[in-house]
Design an enzyme around this catalytic site. Structure first.
Site, short mmCIF file in Angstrom:
data_model
loop_
_atom_site.label_atom_id
_atom_site.label_comp_id
_atom_site.label_asym_id
_atom_site.label_seq_id
_atom_site.Cartn_x
_atom_site.Cartn_y
_atom_site.Cartn_z
CG HIS A 6 -10.75 8.18 37.19
ND1 HIS A 6 -11.62 7.71 38.16
CD2 HIS A 6 -10.98 9.52 37.12
CE1 HIS A 6 -12.34 8.70 38.64
NE2 HIS A 6 -11.96 9.82 38.03
CD GLU A 47 -15.82 14.89 41.64
OE1 GLU A 47 -16.86 14.59 41.04
OE2 GLU A 47 -14.72 14.35 41.37
CG ASP A 51 -10.00 15.76 43.92
OD1 ASP A 51 -10.83 16.53 43.40
OD2 ASP A 51 -10.30 14.63 44.36
#
Length: 415
Positions: free
Chosen positions: A386, A181, A86
Protein backbone atom coordinates in the site's frame (compact mmCIF):
# COMPACT_ATOMS: atom_id res chain seq x y z
CA UNK A 1 10.59 -34.08 -4.73
CA UNK A 2 13.38 -32.20 -6.50
CA UNK A 3 12.27 -28.89 -8.01
CA UNK A 4 15.75 -27.62 -8.86
CA UNK A 5 15.26 -28.10 -12.60
CA UNK A 6 12.15 -25.89 -12.84
CA UNK A 7 12.19 -22.99 -15.27
CA UNK A 8 10.21 -20.34 -13.39
CA UNK A 9 7.89 -17.89 -15.13
CA UNK A 10 6.75 -16.08 -11.99
CA UNK A 11 8.94 -12.99 -12.45
CA UNK A 12 8.02 -12.44 -16.08
CA UNK A 13 4.35 -12.82 -15.21
CA UNK A 14 4.60 -10.49 -12.24
CA UNK A 15 6.32 -7.74 -14.25
CA UNK A 16 3.47 -7.86 -16.77
CA UNK A 17 0.61 -8.06 -14.28
CA UNK A 18 1.67 -5.03 -12.22
CA UNK A 19 1.44 -2.76 -15.26
CA UNK A 20 -2.32 -3.42 -15.42
CA UNK A 21 -4.18 -0.91 -13.22
CA UNK A 22 -6.58 -2.87 -11.00
CA UNK A 23 -7.17 -0.41 -8.15
CA UNK A 24 -10.48 -1.01 -6.38
CA UNK A 25 -12.86 1.77 -5.25
CA UNK A 26 -14.62 1.69 -1.86
CA UNK A 27 -17.10 4.35 -3.00
CA UNK A 28 -18.35 2.33 -5.94
CA UNK A 29 -21.52 0.22 -5.48
CA UNK A 30 -20.75 -2.12 -8.39
CA UNK A 31 -19.21 -5.60 -8.35
CA UNK A 32 -16.40 -5.47 -9.16
CA UNK A 33 -16.01 -1.95 -7.88
CA UNK A 34 -13.93 -1.02 -10.95
CA UNK A 35 -14.26 -2.55 -14.40
CA UNK A 36 -10.51 -2.29 -14.95
CA UNK A 37 -9.99 -5.21 -12.58
CA UNK A 38 -11.46 -7.36 -15.34
CA UNK A 39 -8.56 -6.31 -17.60
CA UNK A 40 -6.25 -8.48 -15.53
CA UNK A 41 -8.92 -11.17 -15.19
CA UNK A 42 -9.14 -11.53 -18.98
CA UNK A 43 -5.35 -11.85 -19.24
CA UNK A 44 -5.32 -14.56 -16.57
CA UNK A 45 -8.12 -16.54 -18.22
CA UNK A 46 -6.31 -16.48 -21.56
CA UNK A 47 -3.07 -17.65 -19.95
CA UNK A 48 -4.80 -20.37 -17.92
CA UNK A 49 -6.42 -21.71 -21.09
CA UNK A 50 -3.03 -21.65 -22.81
CA UNK A 51 -1.51 -23.59 -19.91
CA UNK A 52 -4.22 -26.24 -20.39
CA UNK A 53 -6.82 -25.44 -17.73
CA UNK A 54 -9.75 -25.96 -20.05
CA UNK A 55 -12.49 -24.64 -17.74
CA UNK A 56 -10.83 -21.29 -16.98
CA UNK A 57 -13.32 -18.42 -17.09
CA UNK A 58 -14.25 -15.09 -15.52
CA UNK A 59 -17.79 -14.41 -14.32
CA UNK A 60 -19.75 -11.16 -14.51
CA UNK A 61 -18.43 -10.03 -11.11
CA UNK A 62 -14.79 -10.38 -12.11
CA UNK A 63 -13.99 -13.67 -10.34
CA UNK A 64 -11.64 -16.00 -12.20
CA UNK A 65 -12.11 -19.76 -11.73
CA UNK A 66 -10.06 -22.66 -13.10
CA UNK A 67 -9.19 -26.30 -12.38
CA UNK A 68 -5.92 -28.21 -12.57
CA UNK A 69 -7.07 -31.80 -13.17
CA UNK A 70 -5.79 -34.58 -10.91
CA UNK A 71 -3.00 -36.86 -12.13
CA UNK A 72 -3.37 -39.56 -9.47
CA UNK A 73 -5.79 -42.40 -8.87
CA UNK A 74 -5.95 -41.59 -5.16
CA UNK A 75 -9.04 -39.96 -3.67
CA UNK A 76 -7.39 -36.68 -2.70
CA UNK A 77 -9.35 -33.82 -1.04
CA UNK A 78 -9.80 -30.91 -3.43
CA UNK A 79 -7.73 -27.87 -2.43
CA UNK A 80 -7.84 -24.31 -3.76
CA UNK A 81 -5.26 -21.54 -4.14
CA UNK A 82 -6.57 -17.99 -4.03
CA UNK A 83 -5.17 -14.49 -4.57
CA UNK A 84 -6.79 -11.11 -5.16
CA UNK A 85 -6.31 -9.07 -8.31
CA UNK A 86 -7.05 -5.57 -7.01
CA UNK A 87 -4.61 -3.08 -5.53
CA UNK A 88 -5.31 -0.77 -2.61
CA UNK A 89 -6.98 2.64 -3.00
CA UNK A 90 -4.37 4.07 -0.60
CA UNK A 91 -1.78 4.70 -3.33
CA UNK A 92 -1.97 5.02 -7.10
CA UNK A 93 -1.70 1.82 -9.12
CA UNK A 94 -1.82 3.54 -12.52
CA UNK A 95 1.24 3.50 -14.73
CA UNK A 96 3.31 1.19 -12.55
CA UNK A 97 6.89 0.92 -13.84
CA UNK A 98 8.53 -2.07 -12.17
CA UNK A 99 12.30 -2.10 -11.73
CA UNK A 100 14.43 -5.18 -11.01
CA UNK A 101 17.41 -4.33 -8.80
CA UNK A 102 19.75 -7.27 -9.28
CA UNK A 103 22.09 -8.66 -6.64
CA UNK A 104 20.96 -6.49 -3.72
CA UNK A 105 23.96 -5.48 -1.58
CA UNK A 106 22.24 -3.80 1.36
CA UNK A 107 22.69 -0.29 -0.06
CA UNK A 108 19.83 2.21 -0.17
CA UNK A 109 17.49 1.79 -3.15
CA UNK A 110 16.60 5.25 -4.51
CA UNK A 111 13.47 5.19 -6.67
CA UNK A 112 14.21 7.20 -9.83
CA UNK A 113 10.88 8.95 -10.43
CA UNK A 114 10.83 10.39 -6.89
CA UNK A 115 14.24 10.45 -5.26
CA UNK A 116 12.67 11.21 -1.87
CA UNK A 117 11.43 7.62 -1.94
CA UNK A 118 14.36 5.62 -0.57
CA UNK A 119 14.12 1.98 0.51
CA UNK A 120 16.57 1.59 3.38
CA UNK A 121 17.67 -1.56 5.15
CA UNK A 122 17.09 0.19 8.48
CA UNK A 123 13.42 0.80 7.63
CA UNK A 124 12.76 -2.62 6.05
CA UNK A 125 14.28 -5.27 8.35
CA UNK A 126 13.47 -8.20 6.06
CA UNK A 127 15.91 -6.81 3.50
CA UNK A 128 18.69 -8.35 5.59
CA UNK A 129 17.48 -11.72 4.30
CA UNK A 130 17.68 -10.54 0.69
CA UNK A 131 21.43 -9.96 0.22
CA UNK A 132 22.37 -11.26 -3.21
CA UNK A 133 18.75 -11.51 -4.27
CA UNK A 134 16.94 -9.52 -6.95
CA UNK A 135 14.57 -6.89 -5.56
CA UNK A 136 11.62 -5.57 -7.57
CA UNK A 137 10.24 -2.10 -6.79
CA UNK A 138 8.08 0.49 -8.51
CA UNK A 139 9.67 3.69 -9.81
CA UNK A 140 8.58 6.04 -7.01
CA UNK A 141 5.24 7.46 -8.18
CA UNK A 142 3.01 4.43 -7.53
CA UNK A 143 2.71 1.35 -5.41
CA UNK A 144 4.15 -1.81 -6.95
CA UNK A 145 1.16 -4.13 -6.66
CA UNK A 146 3.01 -7.07 -5.12
CA UNK A 147 -0.03 -7.11 -2.84
CA UNK A 148 -1.32 -9.28 -4.36
CA UNK A 149 -0.06 -9.70 -7.90
CA UNK A 150 2.89 -11.56 -6.44
CA UNK A 151 0.40 -14.16 -5.21
CA UNK A 152 -1.39 -14.18 -8.57
CA UNK A 153 1.87 -14.71 -10.47
CA UNK A 154 2.98 -17.46 -8.08
CA UNK A 155 -0.25 -19.39 -8.51
CA UNK A 156 -0.12 -18.96 -12.29
CA UNK A 157 3.45 -20.26 -12.44
CA UNK A 158 2.52 -23.18 -10.17
CA UNK A 159 -0.33 -24.08 -12.55
CA UNK A 160 2.16 -24.19 -15.42
CA UNK A 161 4.59 -26.35 -13.46
CA UNK A 162 1.88 -28.80 -12.43
CA UNK A 163 0.78 -29.21 -16.04
CA UNK A 164 4.36 -29.58 -17.37
CA UNK A 165 5.66 -31.91 -14.67
CA UNK A 166 3.45 -35.01 -14.29
CA UNK A 167 5.93 -36.46 -11.78
CA UNK A 168 4.41 -34.03 -9.25
CA UNK A 169 1.42 -36.12 -8.16
CA UNK A 170 -1.64 -34.19 -7.00
CA UNK A 171 -5.40 -34.27 -6.72
CA UNK A 172 -7.82 -31.75 -8.21
CA UNK A 173 -6.50 -28.21 -7.65
CA UNK A 174 -8.91 -25.28 -7.88
CA UNK A 175 -7.78 -21.75 -8.72
CA UNK A 176 -9.64 -18.63 -7.57
CA UNK A 177 -8.70 -15.01 -8.28
CA UNK A 178 -10.90 -12.40 -6.58
CA UNK A 179 -11.60 -8.68 -7.05
CA UNK A 180 -12.11 -6.05 -4.35
CA UNK A 181 -10.24 -7.71 -1.48
CA UNK A 182 -8.61 -4.41 -0.55
CA UNK A 183 -12.01 -2.82 0.13
CA UNK A 184 -13.37 -5.76 2.13
CA UNK A 185 -15.58 -7.26 -0.59
CA UNK A 186 -13.25 -9.94 -1.90
CA UNK A 187 -15.63 -12.88 -1.44
CA UNK A 188 -18.98 -11.08 -1.53
CA UNK A 189 -19.95 -12.67 -4.85
CA UNK A 190 -17.80 -15.80 -4.86
CA UNK A 191 -19.43 -19.01 -6.05
CA UNK A 192 -18.18 -21.67 -3.64
CA UNK A 193 -20.10 -24.29 -5.59
CA UNK A 194 -17.72 -23.72 -8.48
CA UNK A 195 -14.74 -23.98 -6.16
CA UNK A 196 -15.95 -27.19 -4.50
CA UNK A 197 -12.87 -27.52 -2.31
CA UNK A 198 -12.25 -28.98 1.14
CA UNK A 199 -9.52 -26.46 1.99
CA UNK A 200 -7.98 -23.34 0.48
CA UNK A 201 -4.82 -21.27 0.84
CA UNK A 202 -4.54 -17.58 0.09
CA UNK A 203 -1.11 -16.54 -1.23
CA UNK A 204 -1.06 -13.06 0.30
CA UNK A 205 1.44 -13.03 3.14
CA UNK A 206 4.68 -11.17 3.75
CA UNK A 207 8.04 -12.75 4.66
CA UNK A 208 9.22 -16.00 3.10
CA UNK A 209 8.46 -18.93 5.38
CA UNK A 210 5.46 -17.36 7.09
CA UNK A 211 2.08 -19.06 7.31
CA UNK A 212 -0.73 -17.18 9.02
CA UNK A 213 -3.60 -19.06 10.65
CA UNK A 214 -5.02 -16.21 12.70
CA UNK A 215 -6.50 -12.81 11.86
CA UNK A 216 -8.11 -10.01 13.77
CA UNK A 217 -11.81 -10.25 14.45
CA UNK A 218 -13.28 -7.08 13.05
CA UNK A 219 -16.30 -4.83 13.55
CA UNK A 220 -17.23 -1.48 12.10
CA UNK A 221 -18.82 1.24 14.21
CA UNK A 222 -20.82 4.27 13.12
CA UNK A 223 -21.26 6.99 15.75
CA UNK A 224 -23.79 9.71 14.91
CA UNK A 225 -23.80 12.79 17.12
CA UNK A 226 -26.86 15.04 17.24
CA UNK A 227 -25.81 18.49 18.43
CA UNK A 228 -27.68 21.80 18.67
CA UNK A 229 -27.33 24.40 15.95
CA UNK A 230 -27.68 28.13 16.48
CA UNK A 231 -26.66 31.30 14.67
CA UNK A 232 -22.99 31.76 15.60
CA UNK A 233 -23.60 35.41 16.42
CA UNK A 234 -26.17 34.47 19.04
CA UNK A 235 -24.94 31.02 20.08
CA UNK A 236 -23.89 31.58 23.69
CA UNK A 237 -25.63 29.08 25.95
CA UNK A 238 -27.39 27.50 22.99
CA UNK A 239 -25.02 25.91 20.48
CA UNK A 240 -23.66 22.42 21.09
CA UNK A 241 -21.53 21.73 18.02
CA UNK A 242 -21.60 18.12 16.88
CA UNK A 243 -18.27 18.71 15.12
CA UNK A 244 -16.57 19.76 18.35
CA UNK A 245 -18.20 16.92 20.28
CA UNK A 246 -16.84 14.49 17.69
CA UNK A 247 -13.37 15.96 18.11
CA UNK A 248 -13.54 15.58 21.89
CA UNK A 249 -14.61 11.95 21.61
CA UNK A 250 -11.73 11.12 19.29
CA UNK A 251 -9.26 12.95 21.55
CA UNK A 252 -10.57 11.13 24.64
CA UNK A 253 -10.03 7.62 23.25
CA UNK A 254 -7.17 5.81 25.04
CA UNK A 255 -3.84 5.95 23.18
CA UNK A 256 -3.16 2.38 24.26
CA UNK A 257 -6.19 1.35 22.17
CA UNK A 258 -5.04 3.13 19.01
CA UNK A 259 -3.27 1.55 16.00
CA UNK A 260 -0.24 3.73 16.66
CA UNK A 261 -0.16 2.57 20.28
CA UNK A 262 -0.55 -1.18 19.78
CA UNK A 263 1.36 -4.13 18.31
CA UNK A 264 1.45 -7.91 18.39
CA UNK A 265 -1.75 -9.37 19.76
CA UNK A 266 -3.16 -6.01 20.96
CA UNK A 267 -6.38 -4.72 19.43
CA UNK A 268 -7.51 -1.16 18.79
CA UNK A 269 -10.26 1.41 18.16
CA UNK A 270 -9.50 3.43 15.03
CA UNK A 271 -11.46 6.42 13.62
CA UNK A 272 -11.22 6.15 9.83
CA UNK A 273 -13.58 8.90 8.70
CA UNK A 274 -15.49 11.92 9.97
CA UNK A 275 -18.01 14.22 8.34
CA UNK A 276 -20.75 16.55 9.46
CA UNK A 277 -22.00 19.96 10.46
CA UNK A 278 -22.78 21.80 13.68
CA UNK A 279 -26.07 19.95 14.07
CA UNK A 280 -25.00 16.43 13.07
CA UNK A 281 -21.66 14.70 12.74
CA UNK A 282 -20.74 11.10 11.98
CA UNK A 283 -17.56 9.22 12.85
CA UNK A 284 -16.73 5.87 11.25
CA UNK A 285 -14.54 3.51 13.30
CA UNK A 286 -12.98 0.13 12.82
CA UNK A 287 -12.65 -2.10 15.89
CA UNK A 288 -10.07 -4.89 15.89
CA UNK A 289 -8.90 -7.65 18.24
CA UNK A 290 -7.86 -11.30 18.08
CA UNK A 291 -10.11 -12.05 21.07
CA UNK A 292 -13.82 -11.61 20.38
CA UNK A 293 -14.61 -10.72 23.99
CA UNK A 294 -12.04 -7.94 23.86
CA UNK A 295 -13.53 -6.80 20.55
CA UNK A 296 -16.89 -6.36 22.26
CA UNK A 297 -15.11 -4.56 25.11
CA UNK A 298 -13.70 -2.05 22.61
CA UNK A 299 -17.25 -1.21 21.56
CA UNK A 300 -18.14 -0.68 25.23
CA UNK A 301 -15.11 1.58 25.64
CA UNK A 302 -16.25 3.67 22.69
CA UNK A 303 -19.72 3.94 24.21
CA UNK A 304 -18.34 4.85 27.66
CA UNK A 305 -16.10 7.60 26.26
CA UNK A 306 -19.01 9.01 24.25
CA UNK A 307 -21.27 9.00 27.32
CA UNK A 308 -18.63 10.83 29.36
CA UNK A 309 -18.12 13.51 26.71
CA UNK A 310 -21.87 13.99 26.22
CA UNK A 311 -22.30 14.70 29.95
CA UNK A 312 -21.07 18.21 29.15
CA UNK A 313 -23.63 18.63 26.36
CA UNK A 314 -27.05 18.01 27.94
CA UNK A 315 -29.09 18.96 24.87
CA UNK A 316 -27.18 16.65 22.55
CA UNK A 317 -27.54 12.93 21.90
CA UNK A 318 -25.96 10.13 19.86
CA UNK A 319 -26.54 6.74 18.29
CA UNK A 320 -23.93 4.00 17.95
CA UNK A 321 -24.30 1.17 15.45
CA UNK A 322 -21.91 -1.81 15.43
CA UNK A 323 -21.64 -4.01 12.34
CA UNK A 324 -19.76 -7.31 12.14
CA UNK A 325 -17.11 -7.38 9.42
CA UNK A 326 -15.11 -10.62 9.81
CA UNK A 327 -13.92 -13.01 12.51
CA UNK A 328 -10.65 -14.68 13.49
CA UNK A 329 -10.20 -17.63 11.13
CA UNK A 330 -8.24 -19.57 13.78
CA UNK A 331 -11.58 -20.61 15.29
CA UNK A 332 -12.30 -22.57 12.11
CA UNK A 333 -8.76 -23.69 11.26
CA UNK A 334 -8.26 -25.24 14.71
CA UNK A 335 -11.03 -27.68 13.77
CA UNK A 336 -8.98 -28.83 10.74
CA UNK A 337 -5.37 -28.87 12.00
CA UNK A 338 -4.01 -30.80 9.02
CA UNK A 339 -4.68 -27.83 6.72
CA UNK A 340 -2.19 -25.68 8.62
CA UNK A 341 0.21 -28.57 9.31
CA UNK A 342 0.48 -29.47 5.61
CA UNK A 343 1.15 -25.81 4.79
CA UNK A 344 4.00 -25.64 7.29
CA UNK A 345 5.45 -28.91 5.99
CA UNK A 346 5.36 -27.56 2.42
CA UNK A 347 7.33 -24.49 3.48
CA UNK A 348 9.94 -26.70 5.16
CA UNK A 349 10.23 -28.91 2.07
CA UNK A 350 10.82 -25.76 0.02
CA UNK A 351 13.92 -25.17 2.12
CA UNK A 352 12.74 -22.55 4.59
CA UNK A 353 12.14 -22.31 8.29
CA UNK A 354 8.36 -22.41 8.71
CA UNK A 355 6.92 -19.76 11.00
CA UNK A 356 3.31 -19.69 12.21
CA UNK A 357 2.10 -16.09 12.51
CA UNK A 358 -0.93 -13.93 13.22
CA UNK A 359 -2.15 -11.16 10.90
CA UNK A 360 -2.92 -7.71 12.28
CA UNK A 361 -5.59 -7.45 9.63
CA UNK A 362 -7.78 -9.75 7.56
CA UNK A 363 -7.69 -11.69 4.30
CA UNK A 364 -10.17 -13.26 1.93
CA UNK A 365 -9.35 -16.39 3.93
CA UNK A 366 -10.94 -14.93 7.04
CA UNK A 367 -14.36 -14.85 5.45
CA UNK A 368 -13.89 -17.96 3.33
CA UNK A 369 -13.15 -19.92 6.50
CA UNK A 370 -16.50 -18.94 7.99
CA UNK A 371 -18.24 -19.63 4.67
CA UNK A 372 -17.21 -23.27 4.92
CA UNK A 373 -13.83 -23.16 3.18
CA UNK A 374 -11.03 -23.21 5.81
CA UNK A 375 -8.25 -21.01 4.46
CA UNK A 376 -4.92 -20.03 6.05
CA UNK A 377 -2.59 -17.52 4.41
CA UNK A 378 0.82 -18.39 2.93
CA UNK A 379 3.59 -15.88 2.23
CA UNK A 380 3.76 -14.26 -1.19
CA UNK A 381 6.89 -12.21 -0.40
CA UNK A 382 5.24 -8.78 -0.54
CA UNK A 383 6.60 -6.00 1.70
CA UNK A 384 5.69 -2.36 2.48
CA UNK A 385 2.37 -2.90 0.75
CA UNK A 386 0.00 0.00 0.00
CA UNK A 387 2.98 2.34 -0.36
CA UNK A 388 5.40 3.69 -2.96
CA UNK A 389 8.18 1.72 -1.25
CA UNK A 390 6.51 -1.64 -1.82
CA UNK A 391 8.94 -4.38 -2.84
CA UNK A 392 9.25 -8.12 -3.42
CA UNK A 393 12.19 -10.37 -4.27
CA UNK A 394 12.40 -12.71 -7.25
CA UNK A 395 13.77 -15.48 -5.06
CA UNK A 396 10.94 -15.24 -2.51
CA UNK A 397 8.35 -15.51 -5.28
CA UNK A 398 10.11 -18.61 -6.58
CA UNK A 399 10.09 -20.08 -3.07
CA UNK A 400 6.36 -19.44 -2.94
CA UNK A 401 5.89 -21.37 -6.19
CA UNK A 402 7.89 -24.25 -4.69
CA UNK A 403 5.69 -24.13 -1.58
CA UNK A 404 2.52 -24.44 -3.67
CA UNK A 405 3.94 -27.44 -5.55
CA UNK A 406 5.08 -29.20 -2.39
CA UNK A 407 1.69 -28.54 -0.80
CA UNK A 408 -0.14 -30.14 -3.74
CA UNK A 409 2.14 -33.18 -3.43
CA UNK A 410 1.69 -33.45 0.34
CA UNK A 411 -2.11 -33.61 0.06
CA UNK A 412 -1.69 -36.43 -2.48
CA UNK A 413 0.81 -38.29 -0.28
CA UNK A 414 -1.43 -38.08 2.79
CA UNK A 415 -4.57 -39.21 0.97
Amino acid sequence: MNLSALTYTVTERFLRYVTIDTQSDPESPTSPSTEKQKDLGRVLVAELLEIGLADAHMDEHGYVYATVPANTDKDVPVICFCSHMDTAPDCSGKGVKPIVHQNYTGADIVLPDDETQVIRLADHPDLKNQLGNDIITASGNTLLGADNKAGVAEIMDACLQLMKNPQIKHGIIKILFTPDEEIGRGVDKVNLGKVGAYAAYTMDGESAGNLENETFSADGAKLTINGVSAHPGFAKGKMESAIKIAGEIIAALPFELSPEGTEGMEGFIHPVGIQGHVETATIEFILRDFDEEKLHAHAETLKRVTDEVLENYPASSYSLKIAEQYRNMKVVLDQHPEITEYGLEAIRRAGMEAKLCSIRGGTDGSRLSFMGLPCPNIFAGEHAFHSKQEWVSVQDMQKAVDTILHLCAIWEEKA
